[in-house]
Design a protein around this motif. Structure first.
Motif, PDB file in Angstrom:
ATOM      1  N   VAL A 147     -26.372  28.586  17.874  1.00 18.98           N
ATOM      2  CA  VAL A 147     -25.065  28.004  17.580  1.00 18.98           C
ATOM      3  C   VAL A 147     -24.519  28.595  16.288  1.00 18.98           C
ATOM      4  O   VAL A 147     -25.248  28.737  15.297  1.00 18.98           O
ATOM      5  CB  VAL A 147     -25.161  26.471  17.434  1.00 18.98           C
ATOM      6  CG1 VAL A 147     -23.839  25.877  16.960  1.00 18.98           C
ATOM      7  CG2 VAL A 147     -25.572  25.837  18.756  1.00 18.98           C
ATOM      8  N   ARG A 173     -16.789  21.330  19.965  1.00 20.33           N
ATOM      9  CA  ARG A 173     -16.572  22.356  20.980  1.00 20.33           C
ATOM     10  C   ARG A 173     -15.061  22.430  21.259  1.00 20.33           C
ATOM     11  O   ARG A 173     -14.579  21.994  22.299  1.00 20.33           O
ATOM     12  CB  ARG A 173     -17.347  21.995  22.247  1.00 20.33           C
ATOM     13  CG  ARG A 173     -17.324  23.036  23.338  1.00 20.33           C
ATOM     14  CD  ARG A 173     -17.980  22.471  24.581  1.00 20.33           C
ATOM     15  NE  ARG A 173     -19.397  22.283  24.380  1.00 20.33           N
ATOM     16  CZ  ARG A 173     -20.313  23.219  24.628  1.00 20.33           C
ATOM     17  NH1 ARG A 173     -19.962  24.398  25.089  1.00 20.33           N
ATOM     18  NH2 ARG A 173     -21.593  22.973  24.429  1.00 20.33           N
ATOM     19  N   LEU A 222     -18.886  26.695  17.390  1.00 23.24           N
ATOM     20  CA  LEU A 222     -18.245  25.411  17.125  1.00 23.24           C
ATOM     21  C   LEU A 222     -17.294  25.554  15.939  1.00 23.24           C
ATOM     22  O   LEU A 222     -17.480  26.429  15.084  1.00 23.24           O
ATOM     23  CB  LEU A 222     -19.290  24.341  16.790  1.00 23.24           C
ATOM     24  CG  LEU A 222     -20.408  24.100  17.803  1.00 23.24           C
ATOM     25  CD1 LEU A 222     -21.438  23.153  17.207  1.00 23.24           C
ATOM     26  CD2 LEU A 222     -19.845  23.527  19.095  1.00 23.24           C
ATOM     27  N   THR A 271     -25.793  21.385  10.964  1.00 27.41           N
ATOM     28  CA  THR A 271     -25.805  21.816  12.356  1.00 27.41           C
ATOM     29  C   THR A 271     -27.188  21.717  12.990  1.00 27.41           C
ATOM     30  O   THR A 271     -27.316  21.445  14.183  1.00 27.41           O
ATOM     31  CB  THR A 271     -25.287  23.261  12.463  1.00 27.41           C
ATOM     32  OG1 THR A 271     -24.082  23.378  11.699  1.00 27.41           O
ATOM     33  CG2 THR A 271     -25.009  23.638  13.899  1.00 27.41           C
ATOM     34  N   ASN A 308     -21.624  27.527  13.685  1.00 26.52           N
ATOM     35  CA  ASN A 308     -20.734  26.416  13.336  1.00 26.52           C
ATOM     36  C   ASN A 308     -19.857  26.832  12.158  1.00 26.52           C
ATOM     37  O   ASN A 308     -20.343  26.995  11.035  1.00 26.52           O
ATOM     38  CB  ASN A 308     -21.549  25.175  12.978  1.00 26.52           C
ATOM     39  CG  ASN A 308     -20.681  23.933  12.828  1.00 26.52           C
ATOM     40  OD1 ASN A 308     -19.488  23.947  13.150  1.00 26.52           O
ATOM     41  ND2 ASN A 308     -21.274  22.857  12.344  1.00 26.52           N
ATOM     42  N   TYR A 316     -26.032  20.171  21.462  1.00 29.07           N
ATOM     43  CA  TYR A 316     -24.693  20.722  21.687  1.00 29.07           C
ATOM     44  C   TYR A 316     -24.392  21.108  23.130  1.00 29.07           C
ATOM     45  O   TYR A 316     -23.293  21.560  23.419  1.00 29.07           O
ATOM     46  CB  TYR A 316     -24.484  21.927  20.764  1.00 29.07           C
ATOM     47  CG  TYR A 316     -24.588  21.544  19.309  1.00 29.07           C
ATOM     48  CD1 TYR A 316     -23.573  20.822  18.699  1.00 29.07           C
ATOM     49  CD2 TYR A 316     -25.710  21.862  18.562  1.00 29.07           C
ATOM     50  CE1 TYR A 316     -23.667  20.441  17.362  1.00 29.07           C
ATOM     51  CE2 TYR A 316     -25.816  21.492  17.231  1.00 29.07           C
ATOM     52  CZ  TYR A 316     -24.802  20.787  16.633  1.00 29.07           C
ATOM     53  OH  TYR A 316     -24.899  20.403  15.323  1.00 29.07           O
ATOM     54  N   ARG A 370     -27.804  17.596  13.057  1.00 29.86           N
ATOM     55  CA  ARG A 370     -26.655  16.688  12.990  1.00 29.86           C
ATOM     56  C   ARG A 370     -26.780  15.695  11.832  1.00 29.86           C
ATOM     57  O   ARG A 370     -26.066  14.699  11.783  1.00 29.86           O
ATOM     58  CB  ARG A 370     -26.427  15.947  14.313  1.00 29.86           C
ATOM     59  CG  ARG A 370     -25.843  16.831  15.421  1.00 29.86           C
ATOM     60  CD  ARG A 370     -25.479  15.994  16.626  1.00 29.86           C
ATOM     61  NE  ARG A 370     -24.904  16.778  17.711  1.00 29.86           N
ATOM     62  CZ  ARG A 370     -23.604  16.836  17.982  1.00 29.86           C
ATOM     63  NH1 ARG A 370     -22.739  16.181  17.218  1.00 29.86           N
ATOM     64  NH2 ARG A 370     -23.162  17.543  18.996  1.00 29.86           N
TER      65      ARG A 370
END
Length: 509
Positions: free
Chosen positions: A131, A89, A84, A18, A133, A123, A21
């Motif tokens: 975030v 999303r 996420l 995350t 995830n 994101y 990426r």
């Protein structure tokens, strides 16, 4: 922030995706990132994906009751912390406002990664605080040269809410094909707080069905498909104090997803393409007493929302010093809703007033995002992370009639009716965000990190176009502007044989 005791002590060795990426060790990325591993989930057996977040430094959860909660990262929660599922999303308008409602059975979760600090470059909107995830389990056995299957059963009971949970799962495959299937049921009454008092409207009753498959075409190409259905038949809303009832009688979410992942494609190190569709319907019913007047309110609303999304991401090895990650996403949200509120007297249950309106109009929002990030190796000890993103939004909604009916003293005949039209229209937003991260390897056991980044949040459909009412009417503002945040942090990551952990300080504005 300092590591919590419950966090994984060897989490610096784990791969996370995350933060950049790309699959990298948490120890080797400048971004502050926390991990709840599969080992931790199996060891602690949390009831929901939200529960283990409270063990992480700089992260907490807030909200109404045990089920309807939101993450708070570095003091920013609500729509300022993005959730996420498998990096996508998936959350539409309403699940985005309560993103940790258990739409995903925690038994199907492989791990949870949390990025602390703005992550809008990778994101987009809502990632001001960070975030979360939630990464689900990948089908096993696809690499076997024979067919293989494994069954699993799980169950639990909790006395605090007389809650029961049961799950059956099967995973299997072979010859390049892998399949996971799971069906679970959860039922819980009102729970008791720490003082032993029953918390009204905290019940929960839901089914989860998860199906996930992948097929390995060859060593460099994989396709996948996911179907997830979450049927909530009863979920209490505890924020309505002293309400005889306040709950969702329906909160159903169906998710469909297709994906492709390819490696070693000439210039491209890898390419990922995804598409998903989420459909959600919710029905809320409430009987809520006024704290000011001797009346109570019967409230009923039905809200339908959906999201259709697609994304593409690629990584490119430009040379030994530059690893480029780039991609785009396109998302369309749609919503429609109807609501009725009837106000009655406490003394004789006669109707006083009724209001009928669309709490959300026939509205849509289109979102387009384009990002690029370069992982730069300056020398064997210093690496730099630099990225930029552009997002563009188009939102539109129809006008909404709001009708108020006033009844006579017997509560049987409407003596006055008035309709007001709330006018909405087209709105556009755009945003540019950036991030800059630096990692200095003092030695193989000690890394120094620093980051400077920005985040943003575009107003959602609810904020632009909603209509709400109780004793007065509140309408959305189509011309709201995006919020921005700017973050600077510095930290130390230690990975000694007997001492492992991290420390970071940050300033967020």
């Amino acid at each position: 922030s300092c590591p919590a005791i419950a966090a994984d002590q060897d989490s610096l060795d784990y791969l996370v995706i995350t933060a950049t990426r790309l699959e990298e060790k948490t120890f080797d990325v400048p971004t502050p990132v926390e991990l709840i591993s599969s080992q931790s989930l199996n060891r602690n057996t949390p009831a929901t994906a939200a529960e283990p977040l409270e063990s992480l430094p700089g992260v907490s959860v807030a909200g109404a009751g045990f089920w309807n909660v939101i993450p708070v990262i570095r003091g920013l929660g609500g729509n300022r912390a993005l959730v996420l599922i498998d990096g996508d999303r998936e959350n539409n308008l309403w699940s985005g406002r309560s993103p940790l409602v258990p739409f995903v059975d925690v038994s199907n979760v492989e791990k949870i990664e949390v990025v602390k600090g703005p992550a809008s470059v990778l994101y987009g909107t809502d990632a001001l605080g960070g975030v979360v995830n939630v990464i689900t389990k990948t089908p096993n056995f696809y690499g076997e040269e024979k067919w293989a299957f494994r069954n699993s059963f799980a169950g639990r009971y909790s006395s605090v809410d007389k809650g029961s949970y049961g799950r059956y799962g099967i995973s299997g495959g072979g010859y390049g094909l892998g399949v996971n299937f799971a069906l679970s049921k959860r039922d819980a009454d009102d729970y008791k707080d720490g003082a032993g008092n029953t918390v009204q409207n905290s019940q929960f009753d839901a089914w989860n069905l998860d199906f996930k498959t992948r097929y390995q075409l060859n060593n460099d190409h994989v396709v996948s498909a996911t179907f997830r259905s979450n049927t909530i038949d009863d979920m209490g809303v505890t924020k309505k104090a002293d309400a005889p009832w306040s709950h969702f009688t329906k909160f159903d979410t169906n998710t469909y997803k297709l994906g492709y992942h390819g490696w070693n494609m000439g210039l491209f190190r890898d390419v990922q393409i995804k598409g998903w569709y989420v459909d959600q319907e919710r029905i809320y019913e409430g009987n809520i007493h006024s704290s000011i007047k001797p009346v109570y309110m019967l409230k009923n609303n039905v809200i339908d929302t959906s999201v259709l999304g697609s994304s593409m991401q690629t990584s490119i090895d430009l040379n030994d010093a530059h690893l480029l990650v780039a991609g785009f996403e396109a998302i369309r949200e749609e919503t429609d809703a109807d609501e009725q509120i009837v106000i009655k007297k406490d003394s004789n249950i006669r109707a006083v007033k009724a209001m009928t309106f669309k709490s959300l109009p026939d509205a849509e929002r289109d979102h387009f995002g384009l990002f690029v990030q370069d992982n730069i190796t300056l020398n064997k000890d210093v690496s730099l992370l630099a990225g930029m993103r552009y997002d563009y939004f188009i939102a539109d909604a129809g006008d909404v009639p709001f009708t108020t009916d006033v009844y006579d003293k017997d509560g049987s005949t409407v003596v006055n009716s008035k309709t007001v039209i709330n006018h909405f229209g087209r709105s556009t937003d755009d945003a540019v965000t950036f991030n800059l991260g630096l990692l200095y390897a003092v030695n193989r056991h000690l890394h120094l990190t620093s980051n400077f980044s920005s985040g943003f949040r575009a107003p959602d459909i609810f904020e632009r176009y909603s209509t709400r009412s109780s004793s007065y009417m509140v309408i959305g503002e189509p011309n709201l502007k995006p919020e921005y945040s700017y973050n600077a942090d510095a930290g130390i990551k230690m990975d000694f044989p007997r001492v492992r952990g991290s420390f970071s300080g940050f300033y967020n504005r």
